[in-house]
Design a protein around this motif. Structure first.
Motif, PDB file in Angstrom:
ATOM      1  N   UNK A 105     -17.355 109.644 -38.375  1.00 25.88           N
ATOM      2  CA  UNK A 105     -16.027 109.292 -38.663  1.00 25.88           C
ATOM      3  C   UNK A 105     -15.447 108.867 -37.620  1.00 25.88           C
ATOM      4  N   UNK A 107     -15.739 106.583 -35.233  1.00 27.91           N
ATOM      5  CA  UNK A 107     -15.737 105.077 -34.968  1.00 27.91           C
ATOM      6  C   UNK A 107     -15.662 104.101 -36.758  1.00 27.91           C
ATOM      7  N   UNK A 108     -15.429 105.092 -38.255  1.00 27.36           N
ATOM      8  CA  UNK A 108     -14.973 103.851 -39.006  1.00 27.36           C
ATOM      9  C   UNK A 108     -13.767 104.435 -40.315  1.00 27.36           C
ATOM     10  N   UNK A 109     -13.731 106.009 -39.780  1.00 29.59           N
ATOM     11  CA  UNK A 109     -12.330 105.992 -40.404  1.00 29.59           C
ATOM     12  C   UNK A 109     -10.829 105.393 -39.565  1.00 29.59           C
ATOM     13  N   UNK A 167     -13.206  99.430 -41.752  1.00 26.71           N
ATOM     14  CA  UNK A 167     -13.693 100.014 -40.823  1.00 26.71           C
ATOM     15  C   UNK A 167     -12.330  99.488 -39.374  1.00 26.71           C
TER      16      UNK A 167
ATOM     17  N   UNK B 192      -9.237 103.483 -49.528  1.00 25.75           N
ATOM     18  CA  UNK B 192      -9.358 105.000 -48.379  1.00 25.75           C
ATOM     19  C   UNK B 192      -9.438 106.010 -49.185  1.00 25.75           C
ATOM     20  N   UNK B 221     -17.448  94.621 -43.659  1.00 27.98           N
ATOM     21  CA  UNK B 221     -16.195  95.273 -44.130  1.00 27.98           C
ATOM     22  C   UNK B 221     -16.430  96.618 -43.502  1.00 27.98           C
TER      23      UNK B 221
END
Lengths: 186, 715
Positions: A105, A107-109, A167, B192, B221
């Motif tokens: 979470x 490192x992605x959001x 990302x 999102x 992506x």
């Protein structure tokens, strides 16, 4: 600096749009982050960061550090900070053992991903990482391993390269000496 | 839909695609950028070795499919996944829809998966009352427009930013500017919440690793990372062909895939997932659906099974002149371009593939870049044969092949008759500029050469050969075009070879090489032609058989061997002929070393060279003609895309796809003109007919010549 792949790694990562900086001390790290984080920071769990007392230093420096309840609080965070198990010079890749959900979470959001890497832990090519992947799979009954190379990108509209679709739009690789020499750290 | 209707619909789509220049412009620009990026990405790597290794590894999996499938299943289940093997699309859809229903799933986020397109998974989920959201930007655009991907890696490559802005404006309810960074930002914001709300994430996989039971995902992506992290259920839909034995093998595929797909060294993200990883203080529910849907049938087809090696990079589209002309909505079903032709036949039925099978022009550009070493063209040719058996080759063609071509005297007699009949059209010239009535479209965009008054075989007797001590005695296989349309090429060939102390014979019993029949799906006629020619050419035991047409060369070197390999009487002869057959430029440069001895007349001309598909990518000859042209005193300048097809393709440009052939020729003429040369050389009479015809029709003052003609000019 004894790792002979640092320069190659730096160039390759910069080529794909990552920021790469060599930091000699924690103070520089705090300054770097402080200048670039305007909001809450998801702190990915990482033993070597703990050992270096980085979480405490971040809080002391006044950063809004989130280290629990990532699912609830993750979406609103502007940045994530994580360690990296090792780097790959040929492609400028950082490899993160990400089996713990919090690592993923963090490192992605968020829009910005800051990753700390000890420059000693840079391998030459992806082929050199294969034995380590094998070891991870030996050690972890369930595994989520991430190769991250530059920020999130797309070229799906008219083949025009555009940064930051789903990302992080920014990837900052901060090379900090003496952080950890354990490539299998988790 | 019956065959005629199907064909009419298809031709209609071809016309519409050609009428959209923005599409061709986008695809051409991409193709140019791709070639450069790909070359840079592979710098320092041995592509041939890499692809050989991938091909061998994939074959090993294919030959032991049930073993690797069992190993993968056992390891994945030991790590907490549930594995379901779906025999077809319906079974896969039913499994996933039932799972969704059972777990009360309302919303699904998907990251890009061609397998899910293949089985129409979104449609099945929607019909089951489950909302689906595509998160890959390109796929989301297509979800909004209601289209299918036109490229495996870049699904919305056919769309302009203005069209995307229009779609996004409908989503937001206000006018969105057609600025790409803005549109990408908008997609991020709009999608999102989808990840956060979804109860299930669906992905594909680029590899499924037997020794770990894990999968790996290759993305740019970051949507696959979110899709596999946030929802509590993860379904991975994986084609059986994605199985690899080890992590090392997976690494091999991942090393090559982005380089060959988009010219990237690596994608932004490579995600390795094994088992039910932690998810919101619990374990994720992971289901892996292994999809068969025609794959085991493909594995059992001896002619086509190499197609299972495919790693879905899409490169065969990137370099395909047909794809660049009409795009993936025409040259594709779900899977597009060369590999799409084959996969469609097995996954979606021969009926859906039948027009596509004929749309391949056979230039072998895809074969040269395939990272899994698949001879795509050969497989497509085989499918064309199968289709010929199923649907027939067409009444007219069939009659010509069976009754006329197999009978050399009749065939040649008809060509001679045609030479007389065309007189009113040629007006005494060597080319036909206009044809009347319904043939007129054939000369709208290129002139056509007239059939010669006297074929080479009639001129041969009067051809003096003064070679005192021949180094070699060679037989010339002229092929139909050199014999009956361009006899002067044969005469020049004798002149040049005699000069280099080689005596040339023309075995008169030789006939058409059989390619027109073979490429149209009439194998039987091709076999008959191979036998006739073997007898004719080997009769006097020549040192070499010389060719001046690369399609004939491929036929003599490759097709005869393949056609006759199971025939004990002919197999050995075919092998012998293959060994001694050599293209004339290659013969002079490699066997005679005669390049230095070619200039008698001075005078340099600015010459550019067009690589014929079957010479460069079939026979592997491209340096030798350039050597000879330079050595004979010409000033060689390279044109852009010198090895791109000219659009001839035999009957492709006459009957099956003249519209596409015309476009491809247009590109070639543009490149020739831009080179600034006053002469374009080539080593194929088919290309010569096409290119000379295009230049003449547009009244461009550039000579089109066979290399051997230019060499003869200097003597």
């Amino acid at each position: 600096m004894t790792n002979r792949f640092v320069e190659q790694f730096t160039k390759a990562a910069q080529n794909v749009g990552a920021e790469v900086h060599l930091l000699h001390e924690q103070k520089a790290l705090l300054a770097y982050l402080g200048e670039r984080i305007d909001g809450s920071l998801l702190l990915s769990p990482c033993p070597s960061l703990e050992r270096a007392e980085i979480p405490a230093a971040l809080k002391a420096a006044g950063l809004d550090v989130i280290d629990s309840n990532f699912r609830e609080r993750g979406a609103a965070a502007v940045a994530g900070l994580s360690g990296a198990n090792f780097g790959i010079a040929a492609t400028g890749t950082v490899v993160l053992e990400s089996t713990a959900e919090a690592v993923r979470i963090a490192t992605t959001l968020p829009e910005k991903h800051f990753v700390l890497l000890d420059p000693q832990k840079i391998l030459e090519t992806a082929d050199h990482a294969v034995p380590l992947l094998n070891d991870f799979h030996q050690q972890l009954p369930q595994a989520y391993l991430a190769y991250i190379t530059g920020p999130s990108r797309t070229a799906d509209i008219e083949r025009v390269l555009t940064i930051g679709v789903h990302g992080p739009a920014e990837l900052h690789i901060l090379l900090l000496e003496g952080l950890s020499d354990d490539l299998m750290e988790r | 839909m019956n065959k005629q209707e199907r064909s009419r619909h298809y031709q209609d789509r071809v016309r519409k695609a050609i009428a959209k220049p923005s599409l061709q412009d986008t695809l051409h620009r991409f193709a140019d950028a791709y070639v450069v990026a790909r070359e840079a990405a592979f710098a320092g790597h041995d592509f041939e070795a890499l692809r050989r290794a991938i091909g061998e590894m994939k074959d090993q999996v294919r030959d032991n499919l049930s073993r690797y499938q069992a190993e993968f299943t056992a390891n994945a289940e030991a790590a907490g996944a549930t594995v379901f093997v779906a025999k077809d699309a319906a079974a896969a859809n039913a499994y996933i829809c039932n799972l969704a229903k059972d777990r009360g799933v309302k919303k699904v986020v998907k990251s890009k998966s061609m397998a899910s397109e293949e089985i129409h998974l979104s449609r099945a989920l929607n019909e089951a009352g489950v909302e689906t959201l595509e998160t890959d930007l390109g796929e989301w655009i297509l979800q909004l427009s209601g289209e299918r991907p036109s490229h495996m890696v870049m699904p919305a490559i056919h769309m302009l930013k203005e069209e995307v802005a229009e779609l996004f404006s409908e989503v937001t309810g206000k006018e969105e500017p057609a600025e790409i960074p803005h549109l990408v930002r908008l997609a991020r914001e709009q999608l999102r919440q989808g990840y956060l709300d979804a109860d299930m994430g669906i992905t594909g996989a680029n590899v499924a690793i037997a020794e770990t039971g894990g999968i790996a995902l290759v993305t740019n992506e970051g949507n696959a990372r979110l899709t596999t992290t946030l929802p509590k259920i993860h379904v991975a839909l994986v084609g059986l062909e994605k199985l690899v034995p080890t992590i090392e093998d997976a690494n091999r595929v991942i090393n090559v895939l982005p380089k060959n797909a988009t010219g990237q060294l690596i994608t932004s993200y490579i995600t390795w997932i094994r088992g039910a990883v932690p998810c919101a203080d619990e374990s994720k529910e992971l289901h892996i659906v292994l999809l068969d849907n025609g794959r085991t049938a493909l594995a059992e087809s001896p002619h086509c099974r190499d197609a299972l090696r495919c790693i879905k990079c899409g490169a065969c589209a990137n370099v395909c002149p047909v794809y660049q002309t009409v795009g993936g909505h025409v040259f594709g079903h779900i899977y597009i371009s060369a590999i799409g032709v084959i996969l469609t036949a097995f996954f979606h039925g021969l009926d859906n593939a039948s027009e596509l099978v004929r749309a391949c022009i056979g230039c072998r550009a895809c074969v040269a870049v395939c990272p899994s070493n698949i001879d795509l063209e050969s497989i497509i040719l085989h499918l064309r044969e199968v289709l010929g058996e199923e649907e027939g080759v067409g009444v007219g063609k069939s009659l010509v092949f069976k009754k006329v071509m197999r009978n050399r005297k009749l065939f040649h007699g008809m060509l001679r008759a045609a030479s007389l009949l065309q007189k009113p059209l040629t007006r005494g010239e060597r080319t036909i500029r206009h044809l009347p009535l319904f043939f007129s479209s054939l000369t709208d965009w290129r002139t056509l050469p007239a059939i010669a008054d006297k074929p080479l075989r009639d001129l041969w007797k009067g051809l003096p050969q003064k070679v005192e001590k021949p180094r070699y005695r060679v037989a010339f296989f002229a092929g139909c075009l050199n014999d009956f349309v361009y006899p002067e090429i044969g005469i020049d060939l004798v002149k040049v070879l005699n000069h280099l102390d080689v005596e040339v014979t023309l075995p008169l019993e030789q006939s058409c090489c059989g390619v027109p029949a073979l490429y149209s799906g009439d194998r039987e006629t091709a076999v008959a032609m191979a036998e006739q020619n073997l007898d004719a050419l080997l009769h006097d035991d020549p040192d070499y058989v010389i060719t001046s047409c690369p399609t004939c060369t491929m036929s003599l070197q490759r097709d005869f061997v393949d056609l006759l390999k199971d025939n004990p009487v002919w197999a050995e002869k075919a092998q012998r002929l293959a060994e001694i057959t050599i293209d004339v430029a290659c013969f002079i440069a490699d066997k005679l070393d005669g390049a230095a001895d070619l200039v008698k007349k001075a005078g340099a001309e600015k010459v550019t060279y067009h690589d014929s598909c079957h010479l460069k990518r079939g026979a592997g000859v491209w340096q030798q003609p350039r050597q000879l042209l330079t050595a004979s005193g010409n000033d060689l300048v390279e044109m852009a895309h010198s090895d791109r097809c000219c659009g001839f393709g035999g009957s492709y440009s006459f009957t099956s796809h003249p519209d596409i052939a015309k476009q491809i020729l247009g590109d070639k003429v543009e490149d020739i003109t831009a080179s600034g040369a006053s002469c374009v050389a080539m080593d194929c009479p088919g290309c010569l007919m096409q290119i000379r015809g295009g230049l003449e029709k547009q009244e461009i003052a550039v000579r089109a010549k066979h290399t051997i003609e230019l060499l003869a000019e200097k003597l």
